[in-house]
Design a protein around this motif. Sequence first.
Motif, short mmCIF file in Angstrom:
data_model
loop_
_atom_site.label_atom_id
_atom_site.label_comp_id
_atom_site.label_asym_id
_atom_site.label_seq_id
_atom_site.Cartn_x
_atom_site.Cartn_y
_atom_site.Cartn_z
N ARG A 20 1.06 -1.43 -0.29
CA ARG A 20 0.13 -0.18 -0.06
C ARG A 20 1.28 1.32 -0.47
O ARG A 20 0.04 2.31 -0.15
N ALA A 21 2.45 1.56 0.58
CA ALA A 21 2.95 2.13 0.64
C ALA A 21 3.72 2.71 -1.06
O ALA A 21 4.37 3.94 -0.70
N GLY A 22 3.55 2.09 -1.68
CA GLY A 22 4.15 2.37 -3.27
C GLY A 22 3.57 1.97 -4.22
O GLY A 22 3.55 0.80 -4.65
N PRO A 23 3.21 3.13 -4.86
CA PRO A 23 2.13 3.03 -6.46
C PRO A 23 3.31 2.93 -7.69
O PRO A 23 4.12 3.52 -6.98
N ILE A 24 2.69 1.42 -8.21
CA ILE A 24 3.84 1.71 -9.78
C ILE A 24 2.89 2.83 -10.36
O ILE A 24 1.35 2.40 -10.40
N LYS A 25 3.90 3.54 -11.06
CA LYS A 25 3.00 4.52 -12.10
C LYS A 25 3.55 3.53 -13.43
O LYS A 25 4.72 3.56 -13.76
N LEU A 26 2.08 4.03 -14.02
CA LEU A 26 2.19 3.35 -15.43
C LEU A 26 3.49 4.44 -16.35
O LEU A 26 4.30 3.49 -17.18
N GLU A 27 4.30 5.27 -15.66
CA GLU A 27 4.86 5.73 -16.70
C GLU A 27 6.51 5.87 -16.50
O GLU A 27 7.81 5.71 -17.30
N HIS A 28 6.48 4.73 -14.99
CA HIS A 28 8.55 4.72 -15.08
C HIS A 28 7.61 2.68 -15.54
O HIS A 28 8.97 2.39 -16.19
N LEU A 29 6.86 2.44 -15.94
CA LEU A 29 6.93 1.42 -17.21
C LEU A 29 7.26 1.67 -18.24
O LEU A 29 7.33 0.82 -19.07
N THR A 30 7.15 2.69 -19.07
CA THR A 30 7.16 2.47 -20.83
C THR A 30 8.45 2.88 -21.15
O THR A 30 9.40 3.62 -22.14
N GLU A 31 9.73 3.24 -20.00
CA GLU A 31 11.19 3.89 -20.69
C GLU A 31 11.84 2.53 -20.79
O GLU A 31 11.68 1.66 -20.36
#
Length: 170
Positions: A20-31
Amino acid sequence: MELLVKSRARVVVLSSEAHRAGPIKLEHLTEEDFIPLFFQPVTEQTFKSNYVQYSLSNRARVYFAKELIVRHPELTAVSLHPGAVNTGLARDQGGVFKCIFAMFKPCLKTPEDGAGTTVHCATAELPPQENGGYFIDAKEATLKDGDVIPAVQTKLWDVTMELCNKLEKK
């Protein structure tokens, strides 16, 4: 994956409430050529980000169980939080962490008690609506809004498969 599907296995994924403490963001998975933080080894330089890595890796595991049943609904897959368990992992920590651990040690579950939810998820007949669920204390727990973002869940699966395929070719 083929063998897993063929065997109609049940997949039980150990996670943690730390997801719950760490959201994975979509923009972090596109590089391009990006390896998510939670796939990288913990080093002296990344020590301060250990909790971030821990949180993100646990979020990734919740996503894995959910996406596995999206892609293979014939399987059973769940994720779970075993509780705060006295595993001995913190025994070599020093300083403030050692003091905090000593204070909370009486509240920790024994390893045997900590295994209870895992054993339940691995052996109990689960109703179809609990497939893909997240469990705490052998009961399905409600994930809060924002804990699961389907687009991120799907993209994380794709990125993970790409990384696995690259590693397999090496």
